[in-house]
Design an enzyme around this catalytic site. Structure first.
Site, PDB file in Angstrom:
ATOM      1  N   ASP A 156       0.866  -1.171   0.146  1.00  0.00           N
ATOM      2  CA  ASP A 156       0.022  -0.061  -0.060  1.00  0.00           C
ATOM      3  C   ASP A 156       1.019   1.491   0.061  1.00  0.00           C
ATOM      4  O   ASP A 156       2.045   1.207   0.471  1.00  0.00           O
ATOM      5  CB  ASP A 156      -0.829  -0.129   1.197  1.00  0.00           C
ATOM      6  CG  ASP A 156      -1.881   1.112   1.231  1.00  0.00           C
ATOM      7  OD1 ASP A 156      -2.319   1.643   0.234  1.00  0.00           O
ATOM      8  OD2 ASP A 156      -2.429   1.513   2.252  1.00  0.00           O
ATOM      9  N   ASP A 199      -2.370  -1.209   5.641  1.00  0.00           N
ATOM     10  CA  ASP A 199      -2.861  -0.689   6.993  1.00  0.00           C
ATOM     11  C   ASP A 199      -4.403  -0.757   7.087  1.00  0.00           C
ATOM     12  O   ASP A 199      -4.711  -0.421   8.091  1.00  0.00           O
ATOM     13  CB  ASP A 199      -2.112   0.704   7.087  1.00  0.00           C
ATOM     14  CG  ASP A 199      -2.838   1.675   6.282  1.00  0.00           C
ATOM     15  OD1 ASP A 199      -3.352   1.367   5.048  1.00  0.00           O
ATOM     16  OD2 ASP A 199      -3.257   2.869   6.630  1.00  0.00           O
TER      17      ASP A 199
END
Length: 204
Positions: free
Chosen positions: A8, A172
């Site tokens: 990410d 996350d």
């Protein structure tokens, strides 16, 4: 055996501060910005620009209409970039050491404003862009879906010819991790503002 790593962007490669972004957009006149900005996904025109439904120029126009005054592209871009804290370039140095043994990708819910910084020489102090560290970058606004929708994962799997069981997905967002696990990816949930390099080294 892990052959591929998918990172990410916000919250993993660069730490984010949602409250900082809220303050910046409020300065532009978006008094109800909390209705639009989420930690992992946005709403309204903020979601539309991240899904590629509208482009960056249209977003500026619609945001200007929302606040009742003309906002410049630079003002809007600055507000979007206020999401991010200082880039820890040691993370990129570590990622670069992985290139010899793994295929490296980014899968991010993002928009043209953010990527105009990340994918430019101004991203790092050495004049390197995010592209220099990864084999390919997959962005929500270019694909047309945001995580955790399955479609964005399916697109990446097909385009990069990935075998999820041979791929570690680092994110996350708990819902993103849940979707990835359901598709067969190995996963690592990054904790906000925690250095994940040691954990990753142990996994690999």
């Amino acid at each position: 055996m892990i052959k591929n790593l998918v990172f990410d962007f916000g919250g993993v490669i660069v730490d984010i501060d949602k409250n900082k972004a809220i303050r910046q957009f409020k300065e532009l006149g978006v008094t109800n910005i909390e209705d639009y900005l989420g930690l992992y996904a946005q709403k309204g025109i903020f979601l539309e620009v991240e899904e590629g439904v509208i482009d960056d120029i249209t977003f500026c126009k619609k945001l200007s209409e929302l606040v009742g005054k003309e906002l410049s592209y630079a003002e809007v871009r600055k507000a979007w970039l206020s999401f991010f804290l200082t880039l820890e370039e040691s993370r990129l140095d570590y990622i670069e050491t992985l290139k010899a043994n793994y295929n490296l990708y980014v899968l991010s819910n993002t928009n043209p404003f953010i990527q105009s910084w990340a994918q430019s020489p101004g991203f790092t102090s050495s004049g390197r862009s995010l592209n220099d560290y990864f084999d390919k970058i997959y962005t929500s606004y270019e694909i047309g879906y945001i995580k955790p929708h399955r479609e964005i994962f399916d697109f990446m799997i097909k385009d990069a010819d990935l075998n999820p069981s041979e791929t570690l997905f680092i994110d996350d967002g708990p819902k993103n991790i849940e979707m990835a696990e359901g598709l067969g990816f190995k996963t690592y949930l990054a904790t906000p503002h925690k250095d994940w390099q040691k954990d990753l080294a142990e996994i690999l």
